[in-house]
Design a protein around this motif. Sequence first.
Motif, PDB file in Angstrom:
ATOM      1  N   VAL A 109      -8.839  -8.965  -6.124  1.00  0.00           N
ATOM      2  CA  VAL A 109      -8.045  -9.525  -5.016  1.00  0.00           C
ATOM      3  C   VAL A 109      -8.757  -9.255  -3.680  1.00  0.00           C
ATOM      4  O   VAL A 109      -8.207  -8.624  -2.781  1.00  0.00           O
ATOM      5  CB  VAL A 109      -6.612  -8.943  -4.994  1.00  0.00           C
ATOM      6  CG1 VAL A 109      -5.726  -9.633  -6.002  1.00  0.00           C
ATOM      7  CG2 VAL A 109      -6.629  -7.435  -5.240  1.00  0.00           C
ATOM      8  N   PRO A 110      -9.997  -9.712  -3.516  1.00  0.00           N
ATOM      9  CA  PRO A 110     -10.741  -9.419  -2.281  1.00  0.00           C
ATOM     10  C   PRO A 110     -10.105 -10.014  -1.035  1.00  0.00           C
ATOM     11  O   PRO A 110     -10.281  -9.488   0.056  1.00  0.00           O
ATOM     12  CB  PRO A 110     -12.124 -10.033  -2.554  1.00  0.00           C
ATOM     13  CG  PRO A 110     -11.880 -11.083  -3.597  1.00  0.00           C
ATOM     14  CD  PRO A 110     -10.786 -10.549  -4.464  1.00  0.00           C
ATOM     15  N   GLY A 111      -9.388 -11.116  -1.189  1.00  0.00           N
ATOM     16  CA  GLY A 111      -8.741 -11.702  -0.017  1.00  0.00           C
ATOM     17  C   GLY A 111      -7.720 -10.760   0.588  1.00  0.00           C
ATOM     18  O   GLY A 111      -7.587 -10.668   1.816  1.00  0.00           O
ATOM     19  N   LEU A 112      -6.983 -10.063  -0.266  1.00  0.00           N
ATOM     20  CA  LEU A 112      -6.015  -9.101   0.254  1.00  0.00           C
ATOM     21  C   LEU A 112      -6.702  -7.920   0.919  1.00  0.00           C
ATOM     22  O   LEU A 112      -6.195  -7.357   1.896  1.00  0.00           O
ATOM     23  CB  LEU A 112      -5.110  -8.611  -0.885  1.00  0.00           C
ATOM     24  CG  LEU A 112      -4.138  -9.654  -1.437  1.00  0.00           C
ATOM     25  CD1 LEU A 112      -3.210  -9.019  -2.448  1.00  0.00           C
ATOM     26  CD2 LEU A 112      -3.328 -10.300  -0.327  1.00  0.00           C
ATOM     27  N   GLN A 113      -7.860  -7.541   0.399  1.00  0.00           N
ATOM     28  CA  GLN A 113      -8.621  -6.470   1.040  1.00  0.00           C
ATOM     29  C   GLN A 113      -8.956  -6.852   2.477  1.00  0.00           C
ATOM     30  O   GLN A 113      -8.827  -6.031   3.394  1.00  0.00           O
ATOM     31  CB  GLN A 113      -9.900  -6.202   0.250  1.00  0.00           C
ATOM     32  CG  GLN A 113     -10.805  -5.159   0.890  1.00  0.00           C
ATOM     33  CD  GLN A 113     -12.106  -5.020   0.129  1.00  0.00           C
ATOM     34  OE1 GLN A 113     -12.211  -5.421  -1.026  1.00  0.00           O
ATOM     35  NE2 GLN A 113     -13.109  -4.459   0.773  1.00  0.00           N
ATOM     36  N   GLN A 114      -9.378  -8.092   2.693  1.00  0.00           N
ATOM     37  CA  GLN A 114      -9.712  -8.520   4.043  1.00  0.00           C
ATOM     38  C   GLN A 114      -8.478  -8.567   4.938  1.00  0.00           C
ATOM     39  O   GLN A 114      -8.549  -8.265   6.137  1.00  0.00           O
ATOM     40  CB  GLN A 114     -10.399  -9.890   3.997  1.00  0.00           C
ATOM     41  CG  GLN A 114     -11.746  -9.865   3.280  1.00  0.00           C
ATOM     42  CD  GLN A 114     -12.665  -8.775   3.815  1.00  0.00           C
ATOM     43  OE1 GLN A 114     -12.859  -8.652   5.025  1.00  0.00           O
ATOM     44  NE2 GLN A 114     -13.216  -7.969   2.904  1.00  0.00           N
ATOM     45  N   THR A 115      -7.338  -8.929   4.363  1.00  0.00           N
ATOM     46  CA  THR A 115      -6.099  -8.913   5.144  1.00  0.00           C
ATOM     47  C   THR A 115      -5.764  -7.492   5.586  1.00  0.00           C
ATOM     48  O   THR A 115      -5.393  -7.243   6.738  1.00  0.00           O
ATOM     49  CB  THR A 115      -4.934  -9.482   4.304  1.00  0.00           C
ATOM     50  OG1 THR A 115      -5.252 -10.821   3.930  1.00  0.00           O
ATOM     51  CG2 THR A 115      -3.635  -9.469   5.087  1.00  0.00           C
ATOM     52  N   VAL A 116      -5.898  -6.531   4.662  1.00  0.00           N
ATOM     53  CA  VAL A 116      -5.645  -5.132   4.980  1.00  0.00           C
ATOM     54  C   VAL A 116      -6.589  -4.660   6.089  1.00  0.00           C
ATOM     55  O   VAL A 116      -6.172  -4.053   7.081  1.00  0.00           O
ATOM     56  CB  VAL A 116      -5.813  -4.258   3.721  1.00  0.00           C
ATOM     57  CG1 VAL A 116      -5.860  -2.782   4.088  1.00  0.00           C
ATOM     58  CG2 VAL A 116      -4.691  -4.514   2.736  1.00  0.00           C
ATOM     59  N   LEU A 117      -7.878  -4.963   5.930  1.00  0.00           N
ATOM     60  CA  LEU A 117      -8.856  -4.534   6.920  1.00  0.00           C
ATOM     61  C   LEU A 117      -8.577  -5.127   8.297  1.00  0.00           C
ATOM     62  O   LEU A 117      -8.668  -4.429   9.324  1.00  0.00           O
ATOM     63  CB  LEU A 117     -10.260  -4.931   6.470  1.00  0.00           C
ATOM     64  CG  LEU A 117     -10.959  -3.970   5.502  1.00  0.00           C
ATOM     65  CD1 LEU A 117     -12.196  -4.619   4.908  1.00  0.00           C
ATOM     66  CD2 LEU A 117     -11.340  -2.672   6.233  1.00  0.00           C
TER      67      LEU A 117
END
Length: 536
Positions: free
Chosen positions: A173-181
């Motif tokens: 789920v890399p997209g969510l990682q970018q949202t978190v960042l």
Amino acid sequence: MAENRRGRREGALDAAQPTHRRDFAARLRALREECGRPTYRELSKLAHTSYNSLSEAASGRRLPTWPTTRGYVTACLHHTGRAADVERLLPRWRRAWEDADILERAERLEAPAAVPPDAAAPTSRPRPLLRPLVALLSVVVLMATMAAAGVSERGPAPMNGLYNILVAPFEGVPGLQQTVLRDLRDWAAADSGIGVREVAARPPAPGLGGLAAAHGADVVLSGRAGDDGMVVDLLLTERVFAETPEFAGHHELRLTEPADLVRGNIVAGRRLADDAVRYVKAVVAFVRGLGHYALDDFPRAEQEFRAADRELGTAPHAEMILLMLGNTQGRQGRYAEAATTFRRALKVAPGHARATIGLAESLRAESGCRRAPLLREALGLYRAALPAGDTTLLRMKTHLGLGLTYQCLGDTRADGEFATVLRLHEDGRLSAEAGRQSLRLAAEARAGQALPAPLTAVATRSTTGPFAVRPHELTEAARAYEEALALLDRIDVDRPALRERKLVFLRNLREVYEATGATTETRTVDERIRQTETAR
């Protein structure tokens, strides 16, 4: 910038100490002088490190640890309004510390073994050049050993915030990682005390602690997608939970329903589902709440925990959010609200020991030591928590709560519970933050023994004087308060809550000495109270 209070000047460095220790201490002293020579108590509040540890770091008697050095440097710069310089200067300090640490390790390798008392004296003195040659050889051997073991001479640059968050990859789920960042970095941009960093590799969940240590992070945040949804992994260090270290460690938040949507959207290359983004933003709010909690900003911590609760309050493992929300409400003296929150946590996780103890403590505090129905309910909760207490600290908290509740009810079983807390403290031999909390709980138990249950009932009802008791009971009360204060003095950190407890014990001790007519002791305690109040 902090108020301009100048601390005392340092004493001379001991010329008998190794050169690398004296040089490093001199650099620390120079930085403090450059930043206006703030008091070590002022620096302690910014560094989240005891003022004794900071003072010792600049003494030259031993090389400080890197976390202490980082706190010293960061606190000095924040004190003088130079937070923008932290990112530029801290890596230089890390390199200087690592160079000194290599020499420190060589010093330990070079130290001679203890000589038996009956060993024969050497017939000749070693040649003057031998010591530096041995030291140089030790450094070379040490660096070669590190290289052979695959240890990098320079670790990752240390994070330089007062509260540091490390984001590891979200597998699947890399997209969510970018949202978190993105959300965390937006937060950090508005607060210079917050540090956020992304790393490229994600170790197994148990390995998150290694990442935290290597980068100097207070929280490590990661995630992974599975067949049943998405799991958010949180690694919380002891420093975050200074007052409740039993919360430190690895925790999970499971986001089952939206995780399926998220994974599907990512595979299809479409925009993230709005519901899933809200869930991840709630996780970010929880992490922000931990940061405010770590910095003793309980109103802002509560605001963030409430935001997390709105989205995640019914998710699996959401009791962690409710526990922290209840803690912040209790720390602000809103015990009835805290009790309601802990009851919610128990609905999510029936029988949860920490939630059970939290509810019991809220009811006891709300009772004011007078409302018997609340006290009896608290007793039942403490007893229910005993079998579930899986750590020494939880058992100590439970027995202390039982003792204080029995004491409010005038029940003589209080002293036995206090004695159990003291025994657990002695047997546990805990260290680091858990050891500090063990000392605090033991101090509370010893202070509880200052007023046996029958005496407490008399004292709380008395309107003619502070204590209507026999002289030998007052003597024992004074001894108990002195021993409780000695336990608090062994805690090597300086925190507002700790100073407030010292003041409570000192004021009670003063009343005991005054009741016995001990004029000299009363005056001495007055001075101790003045010094403690000045340090606030």
